[in-house]
Design a protein around this motif. Structure first.
Motif, PDB file in Angstrom:
ATOM      1  N   GLY A  39      36.872  23.050 -12.630  1.00 42.15           N
ATOM      2  CA  GLY A  39      37.432  23.332 -11.319  1.00 42.15           C
ATOM      3  C   GLY A  39      38.577  24.303 -11.462  1.00 42.15           C
ATOM      4  O   GLY A  39      38.786  24.863 -12.531  1.00 42.15           O
ATOM      5  N   SER A  55      46.344  17.600  -2.823  1.00 38.76           N
ATOM      6  CA  SER A  55      46.396  18.280  -4.107  1.00 38.76           C
ATOM      7  C   SER A  55      45.731  19.650  -4.018  1.00 38.76           C
ATOM      8  O   SER A  55      44.643  19.790  -3.463  1.00 38.76           O
ATOM      9  N   LEU A 107      44.256  21.043  -6.204  1.00 33.38           N
ATOM     10  CA  LEU A 107      43.049  21.002  -7.031  1.00 33.38           C
ATOM     11  C   LEU A 107      41.827  20.777  -6.150  1.00 33.38           C
ATOM     12  O   LEU A 107      40.744  21.238  -6.447  1.00 33.38           O
ATOM     13  N   ASN A 108      42.058  20.056  -5.061  1.00 29.91           N
ATOM     14  CA  ASN A 108      40.938  19.691  -4.202  1.00 29.91           C
ATOM     15  C   ASN A 108      41.380  19.805  -2.743  1.00 29.91           C
ATOM     16  O   ASN A 108      41.500  18.820  -2.041  1.00 29.91           O
TER      17      ASN A 108
END
Lengths: 349, 339, 347
Positions: free
Chosen positions: C42, C296, C298-299
Motif C-alpha cells: 500500500g 489514517s 494509509l487508508n
C-alpha cells in the motif's frame, strides 16, 4: 506547621506555597509564595509560560515532589485537612481517590506495556477493595462515559493502539475512575489536534458538571482558559501576578504581563491590520529571577515606578471584588495605560 | 505471529548457512590463498613423518583436490545424512549430524561436543542465575538510592568487575580460596561431576567458576540495570502511576522495573547464547572440560574438523538465542507484536 | 513591495502575473512494504494531488491537522523530498525531478525555516559558523568578508552582532529561531518555506518572531509559504490560506474570505474548534463539533476525504470526489455541498 494556623473553610486553599529545589547551580524557586482558593464545581485556570512554575504547583498539590530534592513549605488545605504537614502515606491515600491528574501527553503518560483497561483497573483497585472482574466492569463503564466507542473491546487494547484523542479520553477515564473531588489537568490538549482539542474540552466541561469536581486547568493557551475557567491565575517567575474572574482578566486586565500575553496572541476572530504587541526579552531562568518585580526587565512601564521595579517585590493587592494584581504602578496610572494604549490596539488586532 | 515465526526461522537457517560458509572458507579457502597445498593440509592428518607420496594419496582420499564447492557440499551433506571417512587403514563411520571427523583422535566431532556440552551448560546456567540475581538487584537499588554510599560502593565494584579480565579474577580467587591455604573452602579447578551423579559435588566443583564468571556479568548487568532504571523512573508513566496513589513498591516493581528490565532480556539472551557456545576463558582458567576448553585444545592441536564443529555449534547457539530473544521481546513489549 | 498594482490592499494582487511558484497536481506516496521480500502492500498518500500558486511578495498559509500533508508539501516544494507525481515550477524552472546538482544554484533562492530551534542548529558550531555556512557552501564572495556579512544578518534579525562567537545553547528558544532565520536569509532568497516557525516557542516569543517575519518580508521583498497548525497565527501572517485534509486541499482563498465566510464544512469545523481568548460572547459562538479523529492517511476515505466526519455528507460524497473549483472569485473549494454559498448546486 505553626500552631496558630487556622483551618481553611474552602474546599481547596493554598497559602503561601513555596516549592524550591536546591541544585548545584543555586536554589531554583519554582513556586514562591502562591495562594488561592477553589470551591467544588468551579474551574481555575492557571496560565503561564514555560518555567512560570505552573506545572510544579500542580505536582506540589498532589504531593508528587520527592521530599529529598524539593523543599515544600506553606499550606495546602483540601477539605479541611492540611497536606504539606501530613505524612506521605496520608497524601498517597488521597491521590487518585480525592484528587486526580490528567497529563499533557497521554502516550508517554500511560505505561506502554499494560493495556488501557489494566491501568484503569489498577487505579480503581488501589482505593477500592473489589475483585478484578468488578473493577473491569467499572473500567469499561468509565471508558464508555468518556466517549470511547466499543469500550468492552477497547478495554483490552494497549495505549499505542489508541489514537491521540482516544488516549486522552482514556487518561481522563483513569483520572475520574475513583470519582475525585479535585481534578488537575496539566496542558490536557496541547498535544492534540484542534478538532480533537475541542472534543476534549467539551468532555471536560460536561464531566466536571456531572462530577461536581473542582477543576484546575494549567495551560499556556489563553483560549483554552477562556473556554473553561471561572477564575484565572496568571503566573510569572513562580509567583501569581494577577488573579481574577475570567471576565476580569480578559476585559479589564491589570498587569502589564497579562497585557503582553493578550497582545502577543493573534486573534482568529478578527481581521488584523496591526502588528502584534509582543513582550520584549525572554521568560527568566528560575535560578536567577530578577530582583524586585520579576517582570520588570521586560516591562515597558517599569520606568514609571520610580525605581521600585528592581528594588521591591510588589505585593499582590486587591483592585476590586477579588481581582488582584502584583504591580508597582498606581491603579489610576494602570487604568490610564490600559484604556489609552493597550485596549485600542488589542481591539484593532 | 505465525508468519513472523516462520519468517524468523527461515532467517535463522539462512544465517547458519552463511556462518557455515564463512567458517568453511576460513578453514579451507584462506589457507589455500595463503599458499597451503592440498598435500600440505592432508599431511596434518597422516602425521608429520609421512612421505610426500602418502600426503598426496591422503589429500585425494579426503577430497582436498576437489573444487571447494564440492567440499562444502560434502560437509553440509554430512551434517544432514552422515558421512564416511577413509583414513587409509580403514573406513570410519560418522553418523548424522556429522560435524566432521578428527583424524588426530580418530573420533567424530559431534559425540565429543555432546560430551562437553553439559559442562558448559552447567557453568552458564549457574553463573547466569547468580549474575541475574546480584546484577539486577544491585542495579535497581543503586538507581533508587542514587548517590548513596551503597550506590557508590556498588558502582565502584562494578567498574572493577567489568575491567578485570576473567583469567585475573579467576586466578586470584583460586589462590585465595583454593590450593590448600586457610581459606581453601572451594574445590580446585579441573574437576567436574555430572549433576545426575552427585548434585552436591556438581555445585561444589562449579562454585568458584560460577562466582568468577558471574562477577564479570553481574557488574555489567548492575550498570545496565541502574542506567535503565534511572531512565524509566523519570518517565511520565511513573508520574502517572504515583498520581494514581499506588504505593511506592508497586510503582517501582510493576511500572519501573517492567520498563527498565525489558531491554535487558535482549542482552541476556545474547550473552547466554554466546556463553553456552563455550566460556573459553573461565573453562581454561579452571580446566573445566567444556566446549570452550575443547575449542582451545582443538586450536592448539591444529585439529581443523574439531575447530569447525565447535565454531558451528557456537554459532548455532547464538543464532538460536537471538531467535528466542526476539520472540520473547514480542511477548514482553506489546508494541513490537503488530509489526 | 514597490510595484504600483500592489500598493493598495494586499488582497488585490493581480492574478495575471507570473507566479513565483506554481504547484500542479503534486503528490507524494510513501510505499508501505511487508514481508521478507518487501512487497509493497500500500502507500501512505501523504500528499495526493495538490495545486496552488504563490505570487511574488505574498504569504500563502498552509493549515491542517496532523497527517494532512502540509509538512510533506513544504518539503516537496523545496525538493527535500522527491515528488511521486505532479510538478513544481519555480521561477519558470520545472524543478520537479531536477537533479541535486542542477538544483543547487536554485537553492539560494528557496530556503526553509524549521520548527525546532533546538535541534536544527549544530550545537558544536558557533553562531558565526552556522549563519555563515551558506556563503561557504555556495562559494559566495562577500564584500567585506563573511564575518561582516554574518554580523549584518544577526543585526537584521534583532540579535547582537557581538554574539558572533557564541554557541546555540547560550541563546533562548526565541533567539535560536532568530539564528535559524538569519541563516535562511544569508543568500537573499526569494521564497522562504517556514514549517511551524513559532509553534515550539512561548506565547510572548511567538509574537516577536511573527513580527520579525513580517518586517523581513517588507524589507527584503520576500515571498513566504507558512505551514502551521495554529489557525490564529496563519490568519495573522497570511494573505491567502489553503486548508489541507488528508493530503488534499479542501479550500483555498484570501484570508478574510476564508475566515469570515468559509465554504468548506471542514474549514467551518476547524475554525469553530479554536478556543478564543475572550470571555465576551462565551457560549454564544456557534459550535460545530466533529466526531472522532482524522482517519489514517494509509487508508483514507474514498471520494471526498472528509465525508466520514462531515455532517452534510451524502451518497455522492462517498462516490464522487469533489474537484477543487472556484466558487467565488479567488475562492476555491472542494465540496459538493459548500457552506455560505447560494443554493445553486453544481451539476
Amino acid at each position: 506547621m505553626s500552631a496558630e494556623t487556622t483551618p481553611s473553610d474552602a474546599f481547596l486553599e493554598l497559602r503561601d506555597l513555596r516549592i524550591h529545589f536546591p541544585t548545584d547551580d543555586g536554589l531554583v524557586k519554582s513556586v514562591d509564595g502562591l495562594s488561592f482558593r477553589l470551591e467544588r464545581g468551579k474551574t481555575l485556570g492557571i496560565v503561564g509560560e514555560s518555567g512560570s512554575g505552573k506545572s510544579v504547583t500542580s505536582l506540589g498539590i498532589l504531593g508528587l515532589h520527592n521530599r529529598k530534592n524539593a523543599r515544600v513549605s506553606g499550606e495546602i488545605w483540601l477539605d479541611g485537612a492540611e497536606l504539606v504537614s501530613s505524612t506521605q502515606e496520608y497524601v498517597r491515600g488521597l491521590r487518585g481517590k480525592r484528587m486526580a491528574m490528567i497529563f499533557q501527553d497521554p502516550l508517554s503518560a500511560m505505561h506502554p506495556y499494560y493495556t488501557v483497561g489494566n491501568q484503569i483497573i489498577e487505579a480503581y483497585r488501589v482505593h477500592h477493595r473489589v475483585s478484578k472482574a468488578v473493577a473491569r466492569k467499572h473500567a469499561i463503564e468509565m471508558l464508555g462515559r468518556v466517549g470511547i466507542p466499543n469500550p468492552a473491546q477497547r478495554v483490552d487494547d494497549y495505549p499505542h493502539q489508541f489514537s491521540g484523542g482516544m488516549r486522552q479520553r482514556a487518561m481522563i477515564a483513569m483520572a475520574l475512575c475513583c470519582d475525585p473531588e479535585l481534578l488537575i489537568a496539566d496542558e490536557p490538549t496541547t498535544a492534540l489536534d484542534v478538532t480533537v482539542q475541542a472534543q476534549i474540552l467539551d468532555l471536560m466541561r460536561d464531566l466536571q458538571r456531572d462530577f461536581n469536581a473542582a477543576l484546575i486547568i494549567i495551560t499556556h493557551d489563553l483560549g483554552v482558559v477562556a473556554e473553561l475557567s471561572d477564575d484565572i491565575l496568571v503566573m510569572y517567575g513562580g509567583k501569581c501576578v494577577e488573579y481574577g474572574t475570567a471576565e476580569n482578566i480578559f476585559e479589564t486586565p491589570e498587569h502589564p504581563y497579562t497585557w503582553g500575553l493578550l497582545g502577543s496572541m493573534p486573534r482568529l476572530d478578527r481581521e488584523s491590520t496591526e502588528r502584534l504587541l509582543p513582550i520584549k526579552g525572554s521568560p527568566p531562568s528560575l535560578i536567577n529571577i530578577p530582583p524586585g518585580c520579576a517582570f520588570h526587565p521586560r516591562c515597558s512601564y517599569a520606568d514609571r515606578t520610580g525605581g521600585k521595579g528592581s528594588a521591591e517585590v510588589p505585593e499582590l493587592s486587591e483592585v476590586r471584588g477579588g481581582h488582584k494584581v502584583r504591580c508597582h504602578l498606581p491603579a489610576n496610572e494602570r487604568h490610564a495605560i490600559w484604556e489609552s494604549e493597550i485596549k485600542p490596539v488589542l481591539e484593532a488586532q | 505471529m505465525v508468519t513472523y515465526l516462520i519468517r524468523r526461522l527461515i532467517g535463522a537457517v539462512i544465517m547458519l548457512l552463511i556462518v557455515s560458509m564463512a567458517t568453511f572458507a576460513i578453514f579451507f579457502l584462506v589457507p589455500q590463498i595463503a599458499g597451503a597445498t592440498p598435500e600440505g593440509m592432508a599431511s596434518r592428518y597422516v602425521g608429520r613423518t609421512a612421505s610426500a607420496e602418502d600426503a598426496k594419496i591422503a589429500a585425494d582420499r579426503l577430497g582436498f583436490n576437489d573444487p571447494l564447492v564440492v567440499q562444502y557440499g560434502r560437509f553440509i551433506k554430512g551434517i544432514v545424512a552422515g558421512a564416511e571417512f577413509d583414513y587409509g587403514p580403514g573406513v570410519e563411520q560418522c553418523p548424522p549430524p556429522c560435524l566432521g571427523y578428527s583424524f588426530i583422535t580418530r573420533q567424530p566431532v559431534w559425540p565429543d561436543l555432546l560430551d562437553r556440552l553439559p559442562v558448559t551448560l552447567s557453568l552458564a546456567v549457574g553463573a547466569a542465575v547468580l549474575w541475574l540475581i546480584i546484577g539486577l538487584s544491585t542495579g535497581v537499588i543503586s538507581a533508587l538510592r542514587r548517590g548513596s554510599v551503597f550506590d557508590r560502593a556498588a558502582m565502584t565494584l562494578a567498574l572493577a568487575g567489568v575491567s578485570l579480565p576473567i583469567f585475573f579474577t579467576g586466578l586470584i580467587s583460586l589462590l585465595v580460596f583454593s590450593y590448600g591455604n586457610p581459606f581453601a573452602v572451594f574445590a580446585q579447578g579441573g574437576h567436574y561431576t555430572p549433576i545426575t551423579e552427585n548434585p552436591g559435588e556438581w555445585a561444589y566443583n562449579l562454585i568458584l567458576p560460577w562466582i568468577t564468571l558471574a562477577f564479570l556479568f553481574a557488574a555489567q548487568y548492575a550498570r545496565l540495570t541502574r542506567a535503565g532504571m534511572l531512565e524509566t523512573m523519570g518517565e511520565d508513566y511513573i508520574r502517572t502511576a504515583r498520581a494514581k496513589g499506588l504505593i511506592e513498591r508497586t510503582v517501582v516493581v510493576k511500572h519501573g522495573m517492567r520498563g527498565a528490565l525489558t531491554p535487558i532480556v535482549t542482552i541476556f539472551g545474547l550473552d547466554f547464547g554466546l556463553l553456552v557456545g563455550g566460556a573459553v576463558l573461565t573453562e581454561s582458567t579452571y580446566s573445566l572440560p567444556g566446549l570452550g576448553k575443547y575449542a582451545i585444545d582443538a586450536i592448539t592441536n591444529n585439529d581443523l574438523p574439531k575447530v569447525m564443529g565447535v565454531t558451528l555449534l557456537s554459532a548455532f547457539f547464538v543464532v538460536f538465542a537471538n531467535l528466542i530473544v526476539d520472540l520473547l521481546y514480542a511477548v514482553v513489549d506489546p508494541r513490537v507484536r503488530l509489526s | 513591495m514597490n510595484s504600483p498594482e500592489s500598493a493598495g490592499e494586499a488582497a488585490v494582487k493581480a492574478p495575471t502575473r507570473e507566479p513565483l511558484l506554481a504547484v500542479t497536481g503534486l503528490a507524494k506516496h510513501f510505499p508501505v512494504t511487508k514481508g521478507l521480500l518487501k512487497r509493497q502492500v500500500g502507500a501512505v498518500k501523504a500528499v495526493d494531488g495538490v495545486s496552488f500558486e504563490v505570487f511574488k511578495g505574498e504569504t500563502l498559509g498552509l493549515v491542517g491537522e496532523s497527517g494532512c500533508g502540509k509538512t510533506t508539501t513544504g518539503r516537496l516544494i523545496t525538493r527535500l523530498v522527491e515528488p511521486t507525481g505532479g510538478s513544481v515550477v519555480f521561477e519558470g524552472h520545472d524543478i520537479t525531478h531536477m537533479s541535486q546538482s542542477r538544483i543547487r544554484p536554485l537553492r539560494r533562492d528557496m530556503q526553509m525555516i524549521f520548527q525546532d530551534p533546538y535541534s536544527s542548529l549544530n550545537p558544536r558550531h558557533t553562531v558565526g559558523a552556522i549563519v555563515g555556512a551558506p556563503f561557504r557552501i555556495q562559494g559566495i564572495k562577500t564584500e567585506h568578508g563573511i564575518k561582516k556579512a554574518v554580523q549584518e544578518l544577526l543585526a537584521l534579525v534583532g540579535l547582537n552582532p557581538e554574539h558572533y562567537n557564541r554557541y546555540p545553547h547560550e541563546f533562548s528558544g526565541g533567539q535560536r529561531q532568530r539564528i535559524g532565520i538569519a541563516r535562511t536569509l544569508a543568500l537573499k532568497p526569494k521564497l522562504i518555506v517556514a514549517d511551524e516557525p513559532v509553534s515550539a516557542l512561548d506565547v510572548s516569543i511567538q509574537a516577536q518572531v511573527v513580527n520579525l517575519l513580517e518586517d523581513l518580508q517588507n524589507e527584503l521583498d520576500l515571498t513566504y509559504v507558512v505551514i502551521a497548525h495554529d489557525l490564529s497565527v496563519v490568519r495573522h501572517i497570511s494573505d491567502r490560506v489553503a486548508v489541507m485534509y488528508l493530503g488534499k486541499i479542501m479550500e483555498l482563498a484570501d484570508r478574510r474570505d476564508l475566515y469570515e465566510t468559509p465554504r468548506h464544512p471542514y474549514t467551518t469545523a476547524l475554525l469553530s474548534a479554536v478556543p478564543i481568548p475572550d470571555t465576551r460572547g462565551r457560549g454564544s459562538r456557534t459550535r460545530v463539533r466533529l466526531q472522532g479523529d482524522v482517519p489514517s492517511p494509509l487508508n483514507p476515505p474514498a471520494a471526498c476525504r472528509f465525508s466520514t466526519r462531515c455532517w452534510k455528507a451524502d451518497e455522492i460524497c462517498r462516490t464522487v470526489e469533489p474537484p477543487l473549483v472556484e466558487l467565488a472569485p479567488r475562492h476555491q473549494v472542494a465540496c459538493h455541498f459548500p457552506e455560505n454559498t447560494p443554493a445553486v448546486q453544481p451539476g
